[in-house]
Design an enzyme around this catalytic site. Structure first.
Site, short mmCIF file in Angstrom:
data_model
loop_
_atom_site.label_atom_id
_atom_site.label_comp_id
_atom_site.label_asym_id
_atom_site.label_seq_id
_atom_site.Cartn_x
_atom_site.Cartn_y
_atom_site.Cartn_z
N CYS A 74 -71.94 -59.22 25.02
CA CYS A 74 -73.40 -59.33 25.14
C CYS A 74 -74.04 -57.97 24.87
O CYS A 74 -75.04 -57.86 24.14
CB CYS A 74 -73.79 -59.79 26.54
SG CYS A 74 -73.11 -61.38 27.06
N CYS B 94 -71.10 -58.59 30.75
CA CYS B 94 -70.46 -59.10 29.53
C CYS B 94 -70.46 -58.07 28.41
O CYS B 94 -71.52 -57.69 27.90
CB CYS B 94 -71.17 -60.39 29.10
SG CYS B 94 -70.83 -60.90 27.42
#
Length: 390
Positions: free
Chosen positions: A55, A52
């Site tokens: 993230c 991600c």
């Protein structure tokens, strides 16, 4: 001596490194819960996935910020779990985590106090933490607190938000208590949004709040929009019942019979056509949409050009009747007159092509193509339309 200095520098480096970011526990979820209970703190959990991008950006740009790490380290037991490996999979399933990053604030029993998601800057990240960090929630289940009569506004607002999608009826009850507590306070824009979200009928307790606080609400929206909401609230159940679930068609006779006594003929007609222009395109019934739009947008000057352009786009795609398309010409022209862009000039060109105004169609298709190319946008639709007009 040299070895001692080396160990000392290593120790200092490790301390400074540990303070580079939020201090995340390197242990199991069960142990994190136990520590939260023991220290009477809430848990902050970063639920992430290794692939991600946002993230990684949170980890790189936000977690190391001085104000962020200071607040999170002082107020929470912090934990991170990859939702796609190990016990992270069980956590993802338990808390229905479907997007990354997700940020969970939990008490020691594992109850969700607040949930948020997506990349955000440092100020917003601290703001959600402060909102979640309510001392009431450290050792108590939010639902149990509510049932005991808790009326702290921050607690109620947070509980509304957390349950709006998952337990609407509970969130609605919370909203009723919240607006009782706020009776002597100015409603914010967010408050008004919450009020309208949970307001479905004049029989709802919050309808009286809507009426009593009209002056406050009209500060955030026009009186015309306020009145539209009022009409929709009064006839929302009639709207719902007038839709034939088998055919997907709205029963006009049933609607008028039940709506006119509530709001009058003129308001009922406007509300019905507003309902149709929203509903019918979503179910692909463009014949009924065409009829409703011609009535609803009859006085084009009463509408925002962008709303008219959306209607013109649907007509350009799904309507062939030339008399109807003449109306759509006016709608698209209003948007173009306000400000020419690649989208509205293309829609107008397409409508001109369907009404037989080939020269006009060429002019606006060429304009759309040029604007798109100048702005680095896709001009293929306008190019194809020009080729079809040769």
């Amino acid at each position: 001596m040299k070895k001692t200095l080396t160990l000392l520098f290593l120790f200092i480096f490790l301390i400074s490194f540990s303070q580079e970011s939020i201090n995340f526990e390197n242990t199991t979820f069960k142990e994190v819960l136990a520590k939260a209970k023991r220290e009477k703190k809430l848990i902050f959990m970063d639920a992430y996935a290794s692939w991600c991008g946002p993230c990684k950006l949170m980890e790189k740009n936000v977690f190391p910020l001085a104000a962020v790490k200071e607040y999170y380290n002082a107020n929470f037991i912090n934990a991170r779990f990859d939702m796609e490996i190990g016990e992270g999979r069980e956590i993802a399933q338990k808390y229905q985590i479907r997007s990354y990053p997700s940020f969970l604030f939990l008490n020691g029993d594992g109850d969700v106090v607040m949930k948020n998601f997506g990349y955000m800057g440092g100020e917003d990240f601290i703001a959600i933490a402060k909102e979640a960090n309510n001392p009431l929630l450290v050792n108590s289940n939010p639902k149990a607190l509510f049932e005991k009569g808790e009326s702290d506004p921050a607690f109620l607002l947070n509980m509304m938000r957390q349950n709006a999608q998952t337990d609407y009826e509970l969130a609605k009850k919370v909203s009723e208590r919240y607006f009782k507590v706020k009776k002597d306070q100015e409603l914010t824009r967010d408050d008004i949004g919450m009020l309208l979200y949970f307001l479905k009928s004049p029989s709802d307790p919050n309808y009286q709040v809507f009426k009593d606080r009209k002056a406050n609400i009209v500060k955030e929206m026009s009186e015309d929009i306020y009145n539209q909401f009022d009409v929709n609230i009064k006839i929302s159940k009639v709207m719902e019942s007038s839709l034939d679930q088998n055919t997907g068609v709205i029963n006009d006779d049933y609607f008028y019979k039940n709506a006119i006594p509530l709001v009058g003929k003129a308001e009922a007609e406007t509300a019905l056509n507003r309902m149709k222009v929203i509903y019918y395109p979503n179910v692909g019934n463009f014949k009924e949409y065409e009829k409703a739009a011609l009535i609803y947008y009859k006085n084009a000057d009463d509408f925002d050009p962008e709303e008219l352009l959306k209607a013109a786009w649907i007509f350009s795609e799904h309507v062939d009747d030339k008399i109807s398309l003449k109306k759509a010409e006016v709608w698209a022209e209003k948007s173009v007159m306000k400000s020419e862009n690649a989208e509205n000039t293309y829609i107008l060109a397409k409508i001109y092509a369907k009404t037989g105004k080939k020269d006009n169609a060429k002019i606006y298709a060429e304009m759309s193509k040029n604007i798109a190319q100048q702005q680095g946008k896709d001009s293929s639709a306008a190019t194809q339309l020009l080729q079809s007009l040769k």
